[in-house]
Design an enzyme around this catalytic site. Structure first.
Site, mmCIF file in Angstrom:
data_model
loop_
_atom_site.group_PDB
_atom_site.id
_atom_site.type_symbol
_atom_site.label_atom_id
_atom_site.label_comp_id
_atom_site.label_asym_id
_atom_site.label_seq_id
_atom_site.Cartn_x
_atom_site.Cartn_y
_atom_site.Cartn_z
ATOM 1 N N ARG A 1 21.008 41.490 32.773
ATOM 2 C CA ARG A 1 20.055 41.968 33.786
ATOM 3 C C ARG A 1 20.246 43.439 34.131
ATOM 4 N NH1 ARG A 1 22.225 38.937 39.198
ATOM 5 N NH2 ARG A 1 21.713 37.132 37.934
ATOM 6 N N THR B 1 28.158 38.383 42.018
ATOM 7 C CA THR B 1 29.165 37.355 41.770
ATOM 8 C C THR B 1 29.535 36.674 43.087
ATOM 9 O OG1 THR B 1 29.973 38.802 40.037
ATOM 10 C CG2 THR B 1 31.336 36.919 40.584
ATOM 11 N N GLU C 1 33.835 43.425 33.139
ATOM 12 C CA GLU C 1 33.717 42.129 33.815
ATOM 13 C C GLU C 1 32.846 41.240 32.951
ATOM 14 O OE1 GLU C 1 32.001 42.642 37.650
ATOM 15 O OE2 GLU C 1 33.679 43.794 38.409
ATOM 16 N N HIS D 1 29.809 45.233 34.279
ATOM 17 C CA HIS D 1 29.668 43.795 34.061
ATOM 18 C C HIS D 1 28.506 43.580 33.102
ATOM 19 C CE1 HIS D 1 29.223 39.605 36.239
ATOM 20 N NE2 HIS D 1 29.321 39.490 34.942
ATOM 21 N N ASN E 1 32.484 50.609 39.956
ATOM 22 C CA ASN E 1 31.537 49.724 39.254
ATOM 23 C C ASN E 1 30.155 50.393 39.244
ATOM 24 O OD1 ASN E 1 29.442 47.763 38.937
ATOM 25 N ND2 ASN E 1 30.971 46.164 39.175
ATOM 26 N N HIS F 1 24.930 49.090 39.110
ATOM 27 C CA HIS F 1 23.627 49.283 39.754
ATOM 28 C C HIS F 1 22.888 50.530 39.297
ATOM 29 C CE1 HIS F 1 24.140 45.644 41.720
ATOM 30 N NE2 HIS F 1 24.991 46.049 42.636
ATOM 31 N N HIS G 1 34.746 43.433 45.932
ATOM 32 C CA HIS G 1 33.482 42.830 46.386
ATOM 33 C C HIS G 1 33.212 43.130 47.854
ATOM 34 C CE1 HIS G 1 29.937 40.373 46.147
ATOM 35 N NE2 HIS G 1 30.169 40.248 44.862
ATOM 36 N N GLU H 1 42.218 39.700 40.674
ATOM 37 C CA GLU H 1 41.406 40.466 41.610
ATOM 38 C C GLU H 1 40.955 39.494 42.694
ATOM 39 O OE1 GLU H 1 38.435 43.174 40.064
ATOM 40 O OE2 GLU H 1 37.170 42.850 41.822
ATOM 41 N N ARG I 1 26.377 41.010 31.921
ATOM 42 C CA ARG I 1 26.060 39.626 32.278
ATOM 43 C C ARG I 1 25.382 38.923 31.121
ATOM 44 N NH1 ARG I 1 26.205 38.667 38.162
ATOM 45 N NH2 ARG I 1 25.270 36.670 37.656
HETATM 46 N N1 PXP Z 1 34.718 43.018 41.511
HETATM 47 C C1 PXP Z 1 34.006 42.050 40.887
HETATM 48 C C2 PXP Z 1 34.741 41.063 40.061
HETATM 49 C C3 PXP Z 1 32.596 42.010 40.991
HETATM 50 O O1 PXP Z 1 31.917 41.041 40.358
HETATM 51 C C4 PXP Z 1 31.942 42.994 41.758
HETATM 52 C C5 PXP Z 1 30.457 42.988 41.864
HETATM 53 O O2 PXP Z 1 29.891 43.210 40.633
HETATM 54 C C6 PXP Z 1 32.724 43.990 42.366
HETATM 55 C C7 PXP Z 1 34.104 43.968 42.250
HETATM 56 C C8 PXP Z 1 32.112 45.102 43.147
HETATM 57 O O3 PXP Z 1 31.510 44.607 44.293
HETATM 58 P P1 PXP Z 1 30.579 45.564 45.153
HETATM 59 O O4 PXP Z 1 29.427 45.951 44.292
HETATM 60 O O5 PXP Z 1 30.185 44.682 46.302
HETATM 61 O O6 PXP Z 1 31.397 46.738 45.562
#
Ligand code: PXP
Length: 246
Positions: free
Chosen positions: A55, A107, A76, A49, A6, A9, A196, A157, A51
């Site tokens: 953001r 999330t 996402e 993602h 992901n 960031h 997550h 997930e 959003r």
């Molecule tokens: N899976 C989903 C559905 C998420 O919303 C997120 C956070 O955006 C992640 C995985 C990844 O989580 P993390 O950034 O804590 O590794």
């Protein structure tokens, strides 16, 4: 075990300086370049993602990654009509439906697949018919796993946030909850992913959860990339995952 990286960031950092001009040539860092680095480091898919409040990831970021990166794209998104239109046009390989509240930092909590079944069913059907495989981001609860199956989503997930943010007996209890949900999902014919808060430090405990076929990891990889670079951070995570038996 597959690793979805992901890269949200990377866009968070760009927006911190260039929110008013994310397309300007000087706007950095580039999520597209991050996706390339993740590919180089061995990512199996790219997750982003978009959003509702835009953001971090912008629509153009999703389109650029879709167009340029030869890896499956996992979008996402919140389950809203506007995002459905966006996803139907983008046609990513995978779509993970997540709950979305504007005030949250990330999330928090899983999608209420059971409570929102009437609203979600046509959305899952439309996305699947359009060629995107749908996953639901849910808490590890029996009712939610069963609801995902009833909705026709081929994948779930499991939300590992509570697991990641607990310790001791609470961590052990949450690991058991994840394992039970994964067992049920597998028995119902669902592909089971987790995401997550997963980090190098909690991978071993997570590996006690059976039937997982993909981990989605973001924050810790981007944090580590600040010091060792993104390709290296992805590689480090891939190698740590490969050292465990899943
Ligand atoms: N899976 C989903 C559905 C998420 O919303 C997120 C956070 O955006 C992640 C995985 C990844 O989580 P993390 O950034 O804590 O590794």
């Amino acid at each position: 075990m597959l690793l979805g990286v992901n890269i949200d960031h990377v866009a968070t950092l760009r927006q911190a300086r260039y929110a008013a001009m994310p397309d300007a040539p000087q706007a950095e860092p580039s999520p597209l370049a991050a996706a390339r680095a993740a590919l180089e480091g061995g990512a199996d898919s790219i997750t982003l993602h978009v959003r509702e409040d835009r953001r971090h990831m912008q629509d153009a970021d999703a389109r650029a990654v879709r167009r340029e990166i030869p890896l499956p794209l996992n979008l996402e998104m919140g389950a809203t009509p506007a995002m459905l239109d966006f996803a139907l046009a983008l046609r990513p390989d995978y779509i993970c439906l997540v709950p979305e509240r504007r005030q949250e930092i990330t999330t928090e909590g899983g999608l209420d697949a059971a409570g929102r079944a009437a609203e979600l069913a046509p959305m899952v059907a439309a996305l699947q018919a359009n060629g995107s495989r749908v996953s639901l981001f849910i808490d590890p609860e029996t009712a939610q796993v069963e609801a995902a199956r009833a909705l026709g989503a081929p994948m779930i997930e499991l939300h590992t946030g509570r697991f990641a943010n607990s310790s001791g007996a609470a961590r052990a209890a949450e690991t058991r909850r994840l394992a039970a949900a994964a067992e049920l999902g597998h028995a119902l014919g669902l592909e089971v992913h987790a995401g997550h808060g997963i980090q190098l430090s909690n991978l071993r405990e997570l590996s006690a959860v059976p039937h997982l076929s993909e981990l989605n990891i973001g924050h810790t990889i981007i944090a580590r990339a600040v010091f060792i670079g993104l390709a290296a951070a992805v590689r480090e995570m891939k190698e740590a995952i490969a050292r465990l038996s899943w």
